[in-house]
Design an enzyme around this catalytic site. Structure first.
Site, short mmCIF file in Angstrom:
data_model
loop_
_atom_site.label_atom_id
_atom_site.label_comp_id
_atom_site.label_asym_id
_atom_site.label_seq_id
_atom_site.Cartn_x
_atom_site.Cartn_y
_atom_site.Cartn_z
N ASN A 15 -7.69 -53.60 49.93
CA ASN A 15 -6.73 -54.36 48.95
C ASN A 15 -5.65 -53.77 47.94
OD1 ASN A 15 -8.37 -57.25 48.29
ND2 ASN A 15 -9.76 -55.54 48.23
N TYR A 16 -5.75 -52.30 48.48
CA TYR A 16 -4.96 -51.84 48.02
C TYR A 16 -4.00 -50.65 48.63
CZ TYR A 16 -7.17 -52.55 43.27
OH TYR A 16 -7.65 -52.66 42.20
#
Length: 592
Positions: A549-550
């Site tokens: 997600n990052y």
DNA sequence: ACCCCAACTTAGGAAGAAATAC
DNA sequence: GTATTTCTTCCTAAGTTGGGGT
């Protein structure tokens, strides 16, 4: 925006392998064509959407007659609904949840609601309920399932694939795409995290009459089960969901959406990282601005500036206000006085702020952070005349923060800082930790360490895997065994070398063999030692969340290409599917 | 200005599958 | 082959954000 995507794609560098480059060029051409065809600048998400609707949970199976429930020692035959809900609890008897009174009280209250009048007249005390036989039965069933024969397993697998084929895909603007969650959530007991006031409440069975269907007008509208009706069929192409219903415990909407591998999700993901890269271009200016704002006259602005400093430097979440029917957790803007401690001096460092609070999922955030004197003084000021339970930033909300951020840069919001700092940290750590001459396993360790630095920054924790210390010991033993083998192989090699010196071709060959064997052993030892370090360092840290997600996947892809690490060593199948766009796009020289 | 909701992303744990050890 | 460990996938709760209503 979407036209730009096309341009960006064609400008990418050539790729190494012929196979890949042919594939990539073809794919890029295809994507560009498609994306131009599909261009939608008006906020619509699709023109055509067709699917089979969601898959409902299987109906309840009654317990066999011989499985008894007892109340106050006496056998009691429960009505179907009461039995089903009792079963939800029985399955959880070994779980920590059932030691919590909130859970037990909520469960018992909701269970009594589904009982018949007669049942509720009798069952008035949870502690008098004996679910043991039910629990035993469920355990035996799952044991039986585990011991299924090869044929049974194959049959089951085939059935699941059939279901996946029918319900797992949709057609969106001419493409067949995988759906993320096509199964309606089955009924059960609500498993809220942390000290959730609603844990244990009954999550009731969702019916077709609860479900909204979203698809295009000119598509084959999914059919509800025989004799049933959908709540509504709508044709809203400004949203991406295919079906939705409202869950009864928290009253939240649930959605059936596309899989992360889909074009729709992929484009959104790509856009997220482009916004983060934009932040990179103006981060210096923004940092200057908030530092200047530490001196602002207005309290509101000072609070905003200090909060933004935390969001930037510590990668804190925005922190919305929460209702008190949810677990008490906070993020930056919702920090309370009780969540920080100020120390003019701590462990030889000046102006230390100690953060200690529960964040998302009730994961504890603990950090001792030396800060600028000005920040420290501001915090003292914000805390003056406040109770522990008062908001630290009483003049600040996530809304006002995000409005401010919008002015600093288009599309800038609080969470962009997390994405940005995570990705830039990965890139810098990879630069720092990667030795171009190292072996592939060493490079992978370096990657995991870089990944770990990010996970620590974002506070992605996990429970220590059970049996961790045992498995560490086993690994240590293995390492020792390997060392012994190496000692042995070494002396054998020395003997062989001596023999080879004055010996014939045969002896030389034997010596060569010994040498190879020794080298192989040494390599194995190194691998094991790397594994040991990696595993221990990972004990309480979850790498998956940041990876998924990052971290701009193009950083990882380019690193792999640059250092000759196969992408499979970094991303598993699911991850490769999700990051297909990045694997195709990024060459070895990509810079975040 | 504030509140509330819809829609979407992010999150850790459970369950299931695959790999490895015995 | 079987048991155990590890990895992957599934599940769904818990966040963020923007927009609309009052």
């Amino acid at each position: 925006m979407l036209v730009m995507v096309g341009i960006k794609l064609v400008q990418q560098k050539p790729f190494k392998s012929t196979f890949q480059s042919i594939y990539v060029i073809r794919r890029l051409r295809f994507l560009r064509k498609k994306w131009e065809e599909d261009k939608k600048e008006d906020g619509t998400k699709w023109r055509f959407l067709e699917h089979k609707g969601p898959l409902f949970a299987p109906p309840y199976d009654l317990l066999p007659e011989n499985v008894k429930f007892r109340y106050d020692g006496k056998v009691m035959k429960l009505s179907q609904d009461a039995e089903e809900v009792a079963g939800f609890y029985a399955r959880m008897l070994d779980h920590d949840y059932t030691t919590k009174s909130t859970f037990n009280n909520n469960f018992f209250t909701d269970w009594r609601k589904v009982m018949t009048h007669e049942e509720s007249k009798i069952i008035k005390d949870l502690s008098k309920c004996d679910f043991k036989e039910m629990q035993q039965y469920f355990l035996s069933v799952s044991e039986k399932n585990k011991n299924r024969t090869k044929e049974e397993k194959a049959e089951l697998k085939a059935k699941n694939e059939e279901i996946q084929k029918e319900y797992g895909f949709c057609t969106i603007d001419g493409h067949k795409e995988k759906i993320g969650n096509f199964r309606i959530e089955p009924p059960g007991l609500f498993r809220g995290r942390g000290e959730h006031p609603k844990m244990g409440m009954l999550k009731r069975r969702v019916m077709p009459e609860d479900v909204l269907i979203n698809c295009s007008k000119d598509s084959k509208v999914p059919k509800p089960p025989p004799g049933r009706k959908w709540k509504e069929v709508r044709h809203d192409n400004t949203v991406t969901w295919l079906a939705s219903w409202t869950e009864n415990v928290q009253g939240q909407a649930k959605y059936v959406m596309l899989n992360p591998s889909s074009k729709l999700k992929g484009e959104k993901d790509w856009q997220k990282y482009e916004t983060a890269r934009n932040l990179h271009k103006c981060i210096d200016k923004i940092r200057e601005t908030y530092r200047a704002d530490w001196k602002a006259k207005e309290m509101r602005i000072r609070q905003r500036a200090v909060a933004l400093y935390f969001i930037d430097r510590l990668a804190l979440r925005a922190g919305n206000e929460k209702d008190d029917d949810q677990a008490d957790t906070v993020g930056c803007c919702s920090l309370r006085v009780e969540h920080i401690e100020l120390h003019k001096e701590k462990d030889g460092k000046e102006y230390v702020v100690v953060f200690d609070f529960l964040g998302k999922d009730s994961i504890r955030y603990y950090n001792e952070v030396p800060v600028e004197k000005r920040v420290f003084k501001n915090l003292e000021h914000f805390m003056e005349n406040k109770k522990d339970s008062d908001d630290l930033f009483d003049r600040l909300t996530t809304q006002t923060m995000n409005e401010h951020l919008k002015e600093l840069m288009p599309l800038l919001t609080a969470k962009v800082f997390r994405t940005y700092n995570a990705s830039i940290t990965l890139q810098r750590q990879l630069d720092e930790l990667t030795d171009p001459d190292a072996t592939v396993p060493e490079k992978i360790l370096a990657y995991n360490r870089a990944n770990r630095a990010v996970a620590i920054l974002c506070n992605h924790q996990r429970a220590v895997p059970k049996g961790h210390s045992k498995s560490m010991e086993a690994l240590k033993e293995k390492i020792q065994a390997k060392r012994d083998l190496i000692d042995e192989a070494e002396s054998e090699y020395h003997d062989a070398a001596r023999a080879a010196k004055r010996g014939s071709v045969k002896e030389k060959l034997a010596c060569d063999k010994k040498k190879k064997a020794l080298e192989r052993l040494k390599e194995q030892l190194m691998k094991l030692e790397l594994q040991e370090t990696d595993r221990d360092e990972n004990k309480t840290i979850a790498l998956g969340t940041s990876k998924l997600n990052y971290l701009d996947p193009r950083i990882s892809v380019s690193w792999c290409k640059k250092h000759g690490v196969p992408i499979e060593k970094i991303y598993n199948k699911t991850q490769r599917d999700k990051f297909r766009w990045a694997i195709d796009m990024a060459g070895p020289d990509y810079v975040f």
